[in-house]
Design an enzyme around this catalytic site. Structure first.
Site, PDB file in Angstrom:
ATOM      1  N   SER A 138       0.983  -1.167  -0.033  1.00  0.00           N
ATOM      2  CA  SER A 138       0.028  -0.058   0.016  1.00  0.00           C
ATOM      3  C   SER A 138       0.980   1.251  -0.148  1.00  0.00           C
ATOM      4  O   SER A 138       1.996   1.141  -0.561  1.00  0.00           O
ATOM      5  CB  SER A 138      -0.854  -0.119   1.222  1.00  0.00           C
ATOM      6  OG  SER A 138      -1.867   0.894   1.273  1.00  0.00           O
TER       7      SER A 138
ATOM      8  N   TYR B 160      -3.586   8.054  -7.256  1.00  0.00           N
ATOM      9  CA  TYR B 160      -2.712   7.223  -6.725  1.00  0.00           C
ATOM     10  C   TYR B 160      -3.349   6.608  -5.297  1.00  0.00           C
ATOM     11  O   TYR B 160      -3.432   5.627  -4.461  1.00  0.00           O
ATOM     12  CB  TYR B 160      -1.399   7.518  -6.684  1.00  0.00           C
ATOM     13  CG  TYR B 160      -0.212   6.506  -5.991  1.00  0.00           C
ATOM     14  CD1 TYR B 160       0.271   5.532  -6.468  1.00  0.00           C
ATOM     15  CD2 TYR B 160       0.262   6.930  -4.793  1.00  0.00           C
ATOM     16  CE1 TYR B 160       1.133   4.797  -5.868  1.00  0.00           C
ATOM     17  CE2 TYR B 160       1.140   6.274  -3.872  1.00  0.00           C
ATOM     18  CZ  TYR B 160       1.806   5.135  -4.803  1.00  0.00           C
ATOM     19  OH  TYR B 160       2.659   4.600  -3.925  1.00  0.00           O
TER      20      TYR B 160
ATOM     21  N   LYS C 182      -4.668   3.348  -3.497  1.00  0.00           N
ATOM     22  CA  LYS C 182      -4.090   2.701  -2.308  1.00  0.00           C
ATOM     23  C   LYS C 182      -5.031   2.569  -0.807  1.00  0.00           C
ATOM     24  O   LYS C 182      -4.971   1.567  -0.113  1.00  0.00           O
ATOM     25  CB  LYS C 182      -2.832   3.510  -1.706  1.00  0.00           C
ATOM     26  CG  LYS C 182      -1.807   3.549  -2.749  1.00  0.00           C
ATOM     27  CD  LYS C 182      -1.308   2.035  -3.169  1.00  0.00           C
ATOM     28  CE  LYS C 182      -0.090   1.793  -4.093  1.00  0.00           C
ATOM     29  NZ  LYS C 182       0.279   0.427  -4.292  1.00  0.00           N
TER      30      LYS C 182
END
Length: 260
Positions: free
Chosen positions: A144, A158, A162
């Protein structure tokens, strides 16, 4: 008792953290069998020539959704099962920071690509591997990021993937109690991603954010790939059941026994 060599699927193995994980696993006294994927396999093909326990497969996890299921099922899962007859762990490390762009100029197509790479491909990998992981009481280690809960200008795609990955981790732990799954933030690691942040992506971020990332390099404060790589590799080999469903930082005290 019949001894067996565990089988690990490692994604994003061509560089950075993934390459460090691969080197660590291959250097163990009794290394596992490894299927390693990367979009560009030039850096890891030579390793397969000298390590008989390594299978290298080129995979583009950003492939269109209509192709993604077939790519993962045939190129990754079936290849591992055909060669070694089992899967004991997924170490899902692949991903991309791009696109780095503010929301007001963001491209939906770019976000869709990022979600295929960073999130949807992980869902499909886990789904396809579940029958084998259930047999082996296997393990899933998701790489992660602190960006799942810390926010930077232009990192919307992004960071949100995650965050979704962390939720997927907890959901998997709930739904599949025989499988142990953890999500790990690797810290700010000295890789090509950081080079890009200090260069081209600096034009998107604020001056304060640029100063922060540049100071990490100047002060030699970034995490070494081999340090976090060892923790991730050891988790894939033997993560304890009590950690299942947790999102942790790689250097949390609870993970001290997994350090090299």
């Amino acid at each position: 008792m019949v001894e067996f060599t565990p089988v690990i699927i490692l994604t994003g193995a061509g560089r950075g953290i993934g390459f460090a994980i691969l080197q660590y696993l291959l250097g163990l006294p009794n290394p596992p069998n490894i299927l390693a994927t990367s979009r560009n396999i030039k850096s890891i093909e030579p390793l397969a020539a000298v390590h008989k326990n390594l299978e290298v497969v080129s995979v583009d996890f950003g492939a269109p959704s209509s192709e993604l299921k077939t790519v993962i099922s045939e190129s990754v899962i079936n290849t591992a099962v055909t060669r070694w007859g089992r899967i004991d762990a997924l170490l899902l490390n692949h991903g991309s920071l791009e696109p780095v762009a503010k929301i007001d100029v963001a491209s939906l197509e770019d976000w869709e690509w990022n979600y295929r790479v960073n999130f949807l491909s992980n869902v499909e990998l886990i789904k396809s591997a579940l029958p084998e992981l259930r047999k082996s009481n296997g393990r899933v280690v998701l790489v992660s990021s602190g960006a799942s809960s810390i926010y930077f200008t232009g990192w919307g795609a992004y960071g949100s993937t995650k965050a979704a990955l962390n939720h997927l981790n907890s959901t998997l732990a709930l739904e599949e109690p025989t499988i142990t799954t953890v999500s790990i933030a690797p810290g700010i690691v000295d890789t090509d991603m950081q080079t890009s942040l200090r260069g081209v992506h600096g034009k998107v971020m604020s001056s304060g954010e640029n100063t922060f990332f540049n100071s990490l390099k100047e002060n030699n404060s970034m995490v070494k790939p081999e340090d976090v790589g060892a923790v991730l590799a050891n988790l894939a080999l033997q993560v304890e059941k009590s950690l299942s469903g947790k999102y942790l930082n790689w250097d949390d005290e609870i993970l001290s026994s997994y350090r090299a």
